[in-house]
Design a protein around this motif. Structure first.
Motif, mmCIF file in Angstrom:
data_model
loop_
_atom_site.group_PDB
_atom_site.id
_atom_site.type_symbol
_atom_site.label_atom_id
_atom_site.label_comp_id
_atom_site.label_asym_id
_atom_site.label_seq_id
_atom_site.Cartn_x
_atom_site.Cartn_y
_atom_site.Cartn_z
ATOM 1 N N GLU A 1 0.854 -1.188 0.000
ATOM 2 C CA GLU A 1 0.000 0.000 0.000
ATOM 3 C C GLU A 1 0.887 1.234 0.000
ATOM 4 O OE1 GLU A 1 -4.064 0.836 2.241
ATOM 5 O OE2 GLU A 1 -2.346 1.338 3.506
ATOM 6 N N GLU A 2 0.754 2.038 -1.035
ATOM 7 C CA GLU A 2 1.624 3.204 -1.205
ATOM 8 C C GLU A 2 0.796 4.413 -1.608
ATOM 9 O OE1 GLU A 2 4.404 2.085 -4.184
ATOM 10 O OE2 GLU A 2 5.456 0.624 -2.922
ATOM 11 N N ASP A 3 1.325 5.591 -1.330
ATOM 12 C CA ASP A 3 0.684 6.815 -1.794
ATOM 13 C C ASP A 3 0.519 6.766 -3.313
ATOM 14 O OD1 ASP A 3 0.459 7.997 0.692
ATOM 15 O OD2 ASP A 3 2.474 8.866 0.608
ATOM 16 N N GLU A 4 -0.682 7.086 -3.747
ATOM 17 C CA GLU A 4 -1.017 7.200 -5.172
ATOM 18 C C GLU A 4 -1.004 5.878 -5.929
ATOM 19 O OE1 GLU A 4 -2.330 10.142 -6.265
ATOM 20 O OE2 GLU A 4 -2.131 10.450 -4.111
ATOM 21 N N ALA A 5 -0.811 4.746 -5.248
ATOM 22 C CA ALA A 5 -1.004 3.458 -5.919
ATOM 23 C C ALA A 5 -2.483 3.308 -6.256
ATOM 24 C CB ALA A 5 -0.530 2.317 -5.038
ATOM 25 N N ARG A 6 -2.775 2.632 -7.362
ATOM 26 C CA ARG A 6 -4.156 2.635 -7.874
ATOM 27 C C ARG A 6 -4.609 1.244 -8.280
ATOM 28 N NH1 ARG A 6 -6.572 6.658 -12.650
ATOM 29 N NH2 ARG A 6 -8.474 7.148 -11.469
ATOM 30 N N VAL A 7 -5.889 0.946 -7.995
ATOM 31 C CA VAL A 7 -6.540 -0.292 -8.422
ATOM 32 C C VAL A 7 -7.385 0.004 -9.657
ATOM 33 C CG1 VAL A 7 -8.252 -2.046 -7.808
ATOM 34 C CG2 VAL A 7 -6.581 -1.279 -6.115
ATOM 35 N N LYS B 1 3.543 3.898 -9.066
ATOM 36 C CA LYS B 1 4.411 4.732 -9.886
ATOM 37 C C LYS B 1 5.854 4.253 -9.792
ATOM 38 C CE LYS B 1 1.482 8.799 -10.023
ATOM 39 N NZ LYS B 1 1.321 10.248 -9.744
ATOM 40 N N GLY B 2 6.464 4.100 -10.943
ATOM 41 C CA GLY B 2 7.845 3.643 -11.004
ATOM 42 C C GLY B 2 8.027 2.150 -10.844
#
Length: 668
Positions: free
Chosen positions: A226-232, A289-290
């Motif tokens: 779970e990370e900032d700005e990670a998206r499903v 991201k990345g």
């Protein structure tokens, strides 16, 4: 190994390795059968229904996990351990499985980019989230039969290896399977990477070998960082969720102004079950991201997809830390047979259900993935269209049907209960009941690894049972044919009568259960029969009898943690607080929690607080997901303190200690 434009030329090969990692001892099985119904967060009563949409709310929920017993005797202590791991890999992707922990896919590595695709825990730390209690976070787990985390999540599976010739080359296949004892079905998982493949393929088979419809459940639970700005990203515009024990349907991804496709923007613990239209591809993707875009996709039978988050509250953060050491936070993306986990779906008599799941990384454009949601969905649809492994998946399911029916070379035994089911089939029907290509081993092979089936085999053979009353039963049965066999063999002896009493108890036939248990106690006075008698008295609201039987059980057995916990729970529910204070002296956090609750009920809040706040806060290894006992006890003590000082308690002036905070909704 050769490569061609980043695609693997060779199919998977399977090797065995030892994984060294810090872990906690599971501590064996409970000595007490599961006498108390404990609802998990999915099986709590819901008030609305969506049957017209194919959502079977509550269908298949069970009142007991018998014949299973709980794995509840673990601690928080970690030590270096060697786990048996099986690796499936080619030159593009590497999958590490732990067959002794329910076949968990521990890690999945994109070898081309040298990136981990899953959330990888840094410890094996059991906590109380599964049907049988013990559960570990991280990786991918496989849940079958019953709503919740599988009975096998911390148990070994039967494991085999086989080789398969395909039109484009050879591959090795890892197979894991078991017999699920409540539904009495078999599940089989074949893992492989086909030649030229860059995805792990999981070919799943469920066999209903009974002549009746059974409720069926399957969810593959995938932990991702779970990370900032990670998206499903999922091909749906609505989802089912739960609000105050009512199932509702909401539009997605924006709910009340919040884009829930970004897990870290969801404040409280939450499940979202996405309603994917029939015509849409069945997938769920996780973009960071990345990092490589992670994809789980499947053939059409696996219809459901879900997002679970712990939320961002202090209690949620504590849960995340409680499950690991330093691996950080995770959320779960999941895939299942049904639209939700609020019930099972009906599986027809004699049916076999099969599907294939893909796990791996997909080339993708980050700008498209993190733009508008419809743009991200369109980009995923195009990306899937460029993946030959996904395009050919339905055909692959047919092409691998013969492989799925071929036997493999056995390398690890699971439980002996599949073998026992076959032996009962031979006894009653003169035939084995389970699929012939799956080796459930022989008694000679299983004897040293699963002695739980020994008395049942002796019963089948008509041999005399010499059961030591000082030792608890190692296993139980729940079927009428075993009940009939116990009675055919004479139904005498403490063990036989205890088994019959527990069978009657599970059917809520308390008068009959009491009769059998009285016969058991006449043959030998055991704490195992006494504790069941105590629970019968609880069910029939005979408080004094419940207390008496619990006392007797504790007087007979003062070292067995499971028995002591069960007896103290009876005493607490029946307000026998002095008994708890005097008898709960074992060094066990759950028992000390009961003792603190008893002190508070007796008006001795200072003693309760001393127990609760030892070492900065009592750490209960088997605290249950959704359980707020520690929070409630702390709040009640604070109110008593305030009353003693002649003032009203204000929660804002005394923050809840972090070690006691397991709130998933933020309330006190």
């Amino acid at each position: 190994m050769a490569k061609e434009n980043g695609w693997g030329l060779a199919g998977s090969h399977v090797t065995e390795e030892t994984l060294y990692i810090d872990g906690a001892d599971l501590g064996g099985y409970s000595s007490v059968p599961p006498l108390v119904e404990e609802k998990n967060v999915q099986t709590r009563q819901r008030r609305d229904t969506f049957d017209h949409e194919g959502v079977y709310l509550g269908y298949g929920n069970v009142d007991t996990i018998l014949p299973y017993v709980r794995q509840e005797c673990y601690t928080r202590m970690l030590s270096r351990k060697a786990y048996r791991s099986i690796v499936v890999e080619n030159d593009c992707i590497r999958a590490v499985f732990l067959p002794e922990l329910g076949g968990k896919l521990w890690r999945l590595t994109d070898k081309i980019r040298q990136k981990e695709l899953l959330y990888v825990n840094d410890v094996v730390r059991p906590c109380n989230l599964a049907l049988c209690n013990a559960w570990t976070s991280g990786g991918v787990e496989w849940n079958v039969g019953l709503v919740g985390h599988s009975p096998f999540t911390c148990s070994p599976l039967h494991t085999a290896v086989l080789e398969e010739e395909t039109p484009t080359g050879r591959m090795q296949v890892l197979r894991m399977y078991e017999f699920e004892r409540i539904r009495r079905v078999v599940y089989q998982m074949d893992f492989y990477i086909p030649p030229h493949g860059r995805f792990l393929h999981a070919r799943i088979s469920l066999y209903n070998l009974r002549d009746e419809v059974v409720p069926m459940y399957w969810w593959s639970n995938i932990a991702v960082p779970e990370e900032d700005e990670a998206r499903v990203i999922v091909p749906a515009d609505s989802a089912y969720t739960n609000e105050q024990d009512t199932v509702i349907k909401v539009p997605t991804p924006v709910i009340e102004g919040q884009d829930i496709s970004y897990p870290m923007r969801i404040r409280q613990a939450k499940d979202y079950f996405f309603d994917i239209p029939e015509e849409e591809p069945k997938y769920i993707a996780y973009a960071r991201k990345g990092e490589p875009l992670f994809l789980q996709a499947s053939t059409s039978r696996l219809k459901g997809r879900k997002l679970f988050v712990w939320g961002q509250g202090t209690g949620s953060q504590h849960w995340q830390n409680f499950l690991t050491r330093e691996a950080g936070r995770y959320c779960e993306i999941q895939a299942g047979l049904a639209k939700t986990q609020y019930g099972c779906i009906p599986m027809g008599a004699g049916e076999t259900w099969e599907w294939i799941e893909l796990y791996g990384a997909v080339p993708a454009d980050e700008e498209a993935l993190f733009g508008g949601y419809e743009q991200a969905q369109a980009h995923m649809r195009a990306a899937l269209g460029r993946l030959p492994e996904f395009a050919n998946l339905e055909q692959e399911l047919e092409d691998t049907a013969a492989m799925a029916r071929r036997p493999g070379r056995k390398i690890l035994d699971g439980s002996g209960f599949g073998y026992l089911e076959n032996q009962m089939g031979l006894y009653r029907e003169k035939r084995e009941r389970l699929p012939a290509h799956l080796a459930f081993t022989s008694w000679q092979e299983i004897a040293n690894s699963d002695m739980r089936i020994a008395p049942w085999l002796a019963l089948l053979k008509g041999e005399a049972l010499q059961m030591d009353p000082a030792k608890p039963p190692m296993s139980y049965m729940l079927y009428e044919e075993w009940e009939a066999l116990l009675q055919e063999r004479g139904a005498s002896g403490w063990w036989q009568c205890l088994q019959l009493g527990i069978l009657a108890f599970a059917r809520q036939e308390y008068t009959k259960a009491r009769q059998w248990l009285t016969d058991s106690l006449a043959d030998a006075i055991t704490p195992w029969a006494l504790i069941v008698m105590a629970h019968i008295a609880v069910r029939t609201q005979e408080s004094e009898q419940a207390i008496s039987f619990a006392r007797q059980a504790l007087q007979l057995e003062q070292a067995d943690v499971s028995l002591i916990r069960a007896a103290l729970r009876v005493l607490l529910e029946n307000e026998a607080y002095t008994d708890i204070v005097d008898m709960a002296l074992i060094d066990d956090a759950r028992c000390q929690l009961y003792r603190a609750q008893a002190f508070l009920a007796m008006g001795q809040w200072e003693k309760a607080e001393k127990l609760l706040m030892q070492d900065g806060g009592l750490e209960v290894p088997d605290i249950r997901e959704g359980e707020n006992t520690l929070t409630s006890l702390w709040a009640a003590i604070q109110k008593k303190r305030a009353e003693n000082a002649g003032r009203e308690w204000d929660a804002s002036t005394a923050p809840l200690p972090y070690k006691l905070d397991f709130r998933m909704d933020g309330s006190i």
